[in-house]
Design an enzyme around this catalytic site. Structure first.
Site, short mmCIF file in Angstrom:
data_model
loop_
_atom_site.label_atom_id
_atom_site.label_comp_id
_atom_site.label_asym_id
_atom_site.label_seq_id
_atom_site.Cartn_x
_atom_site.Cartn_y
_atom_site.Cartn_z
N ASP A 113 48.31 26.98 19.00
CA ASP A 113 49.22 26.34 19.95
C ASP A 113 50.50 27.17 19.97
O ASP A 113 51.33 27.09 19.06
CB ASP A 113 49.50 24.90 19.51
CG ASP A 113 50.44 24.18 20.49
OD1 ASP A 113 51.11 24.88 21.28
OD2 ASP A 113 50.51 22.95 20.45
N THR A 119 52.77 26.65 26.68
CA THR A 119 53.49 26.07 27.81
C THR A 119 54.17 27.22 28.55
O THR A 119 54.38 28.30 28.00
CB THR A 119 54.55 25.03 27.38
OG1 THR A 119 55.38 25.63 26.39
CG2 THR A 119 53.91 23.78 26.82
N LYS A 158 59.01 27.13 28.20
CA LYS A 158 59.90 27.31 27.04
C LYS A 158 60.34 28.78 26.99
O LYS A 158 61.08 29.22 27.87
CB LYS A 158 59.19 26.84 25.76
CG LYS A 158 58.85 25.34 25.77
CD LYS A 158 58.31 24.89 24.43
CE LYS A 158 58.01 23.41 24.40
NZ LYS A 158 56.63 23.07 24.80
N GLU A 187 41.06 19.89 43.96
CA GLU A 187 40.25 19.63 42.75
C GLU A 187 39.13 20.65 42.67
O GLU A 187 38.45 20.93 43.66
CB GLU A 187 39.69 18.21 42.80
CG GLU A 187 40.75 17.17 42.47
CD GLU A 187 40.24 15.74 42.51
OE1 GLU A 187 39.04 15.54 42.76
OE2 GLU A 187 41.05 14.83 42.30
N ARG A 218 57.64 23.98 34.52
CA ARG A 218 57.10 23.06 33.51
C ARG A 218 55.59 22.99 33.67
O ARG A 218 55.08 22.61 34.72
CB ARG A 218 57.75 21.69 33.74
CG ARG A 218 57.50 20.67 32.67
CD ARG A 218 58.59 19.63 32.69
NE ARG A 218 59.84 20.25 32.28
CZ ARG A 218 60.23 20.40 31.01
NH1 ARG A 218 59.50 19.97 30.04
NH2 ARG A 218 61.38 20.99 30.73
N TYR A 267 45.57 19.24 48.15
CA TYR A 267 44.62 18.82 47.11
C TYR A 267 43.62 19.94 46.88
O TYR A 267 43.11 20.52 47.84
CB TYR A 267 43.87 17.55 47.55
CG TYR A 267 44.25 16.37 46.68
CD1 TYR A 267 43.95 16.40 45.32
CD2 TYR A 267 44.92 15.27 47.20
CE1 TYR A 267 44.32 15.35 44.50
CE2 TYR A 267 45.29 14.23 46.39
CZ TYR A 267 44.99 14.27 45.04
OH TYR A 267 45.35 13.24 44.23
N1 DSN Z 1 58.99 18.47 23.19
C1 DSN Z 1 58.66 19.81 22.83
C2 DSN Z 1 59.66 20.35 21.87
O1 DSN Z 1 60.80 20.08 22.06
O2 DSN Z 1 59.31 21.07 20.95
C3 DSN Z 1 57.33 19.84 22.29
O3 DSN Z 1 56.50 19.06 23.08
#
Ligand code: DSN
Length: 419
Positions: free
Chosen positions: A203, A229, A232, A59, A238, A57
């Site tokens: 974003d 993110t 990707k 925080e 993730r 933990y």
């Molecule tokens: N679910 C993602 C996508 O496939 O673009 C976005 O959150």
């Protein structure tokens, strides 16, 4: 090389869970993964996610924790922050957001009050749920105004964004999308935000890996806040991060914790650090270049096969096909393609008249197959297989033949070679 060799994934002795994981592994090894937001992360990232850091933990932030015993996790988080700043050429970042939605929500909480206005891209035209969908917190707590793409070119119409910004006077403008196949001009968004005194959030969830490879112009130093993110095109664990100027550090840190999250996932933060190091390599730049090259090659093959491509092409890792003239919905196409082992997702397209559960389009992306080492020749083969499947979607014998070809193609490009 983008391909990860010599994977040895350790197995759990919980047979019930282990067998399901085994089946999922087999699925990933035997299907063509063309979901634009998915990828195959490295063995190092997977190992790090499975480390004992999950036990801790922590925080708070390095040096200011609400728990004792944080000496080593402080080191991990500092390392992740330093690597992220180096990678994104920034002076502040927060590596704790568990997901892209949480990174975005943290920015909203940092600079908006309930009822404040956001101007964001229409979901139908490529935006994201967290940019104002009525069931998402963003749509419930803020007044959402949306911009669309030009109905003819299907490109962002910056003059229209400017016009809407002047009419609606938003406190925050969001530039960024989950299904927009073209370059986003963050500088133009900056000009518009400045003209109306709005904050600008980029974003970059989908394109972060392309940004750090120099394949897409960066939003860092232009937008007030960049969210991304890590799983990707960045090909990490993730999770997500926020990059901004350090003048916003207090606001953002408070907003992530205790604003919307509790204990950070230290095992994931460590894996983010691994991912950031991998993404600094020249080989990652080459990987980014090949993702886009493959995306263009597959897109142009399918265009030549008579499929209508939204906006006529792609500049990034994904493209959209409008199936309206094929007398088929996105839902139908996903069914047919899944039956032969080609995994894509149905997607709304600009001005779509169909519901998001049905859709007039599909979205196809190349990050995962590029990690497998596939190139232009394979994109042409995949294009042929997609085209044949969609044209023969009711012909079971034909679909069986295609399915065999998909299996053979994937087998030639194993990701996890030793399991
Ligand atoms: N679910 C993602 C996508 O496939 O673009 C976005 O959150």
């Amino acid at each position: 090389m983008g391909k990860h060799d010599n994977h040895t994934l350790s197995k759990t002795t919980d047979t019930e869970v282990g067998e399901i994981i085994e089946r999922e592994l087999k699925r990933q090894k035997s299907q063509l993964i063309l979901i634009a937001s998915e990828n195959f992360t490295s063995q190092e990232v997977i190992k790090t996610m499975g480390s004992v850091l999950t036990n801790k933990y922590a925080e708070g932030y390095p040096g200011f924790r609400y728990y004792a015993g944080c000496k080593y996790v402080d080191e991990i988080e500092e390392l992740a922050i330093n690597r992220a700043n180096k990678l994104f050429n920034s002076n502040y970042c927060n590596v704790q957001p568990h997901s892209g939605v949480q990174a975005n929500t943290a920015i909203f909480l940092a600079v908006l009050n309930c009822g404040d206005k956001i101007l964001s891209m229409n979901l139908r035209d490529g935006g994201h749920l967290s940019h104002g969908h009525k069931q998402n917190l963003s749509g419930k707590y803020y007044e959402i105004h949306t911009y669309s793409v030009d109905p003819e070119t299907e490109l962002i119409d910056y003059e229209n964004v400017r016009k809407l910004a002047k009419i609606t006077k938003p406190k925050l403008i969001i530039a960024g999308a989950s299904s927009y196949p073209r370059i986003i001009d963050f500088k133009k968004f900056r000009e518009i935000a400045d003209e109306v005194g709005a904050y600008l959030m980029a974003d970059t969830a989908h394109i972060a890996g392309l940004i750090v490879s120099g394949l897409h112009p960066t939003s860092v130093g232009i937008a007030d806040f960049t969210t991304a993110t890590t799983h990707k095109t960045l090909r990490g664990p993730r999770g997500a991060l926020i990059v901004a100027d350090k003048k916003y550090s207090g606001l953002i840190d408070k907003s992530v914790f205790p604003g919307i999250q509790g204990g950070p996932f230290m095992h994931i933060i460590a894996a983010k650090a691994v991912c950031f190091k991998e993404a600094m390599k020249d080989s990652f730049k080459e990987y980014g270049r090949r993702i886009v090259e493959n995306s263009k090659a597959l897109c142009s093959y399918l265009k030549d096969e008579g499929f209508r491509i939204v906006s006529g092409g792609t500049d990034n890792h994904l493209f959209l096909i409008d199936l309206t003239n094929k007398n088929m919905t996105g839902f139908d196409a996903v069914g047919a393609l899944t039956s032969v082992g080609i995994i894509i997702n149905k997607n709304v397209i600009p001005y779509d008249k169909l519901a998001p559960t049905i859709t007039s389009g599909i979205r196809i992306g190349t990050p995962a197959v590029t990690t497998q080492g596939m190139g232009i020749d394979e994109m042409h083969k995949i294009g042929e297989l997609i085209s044949l499947t969609l044209k023969n979607r009711k012909n079971k014998t034909k679909l069986k033949e295609i399915s065999k070809k998909v299996k053979k193609l994937v087998k030639d490009f194993p990701v996890y070679t030793k399991c």
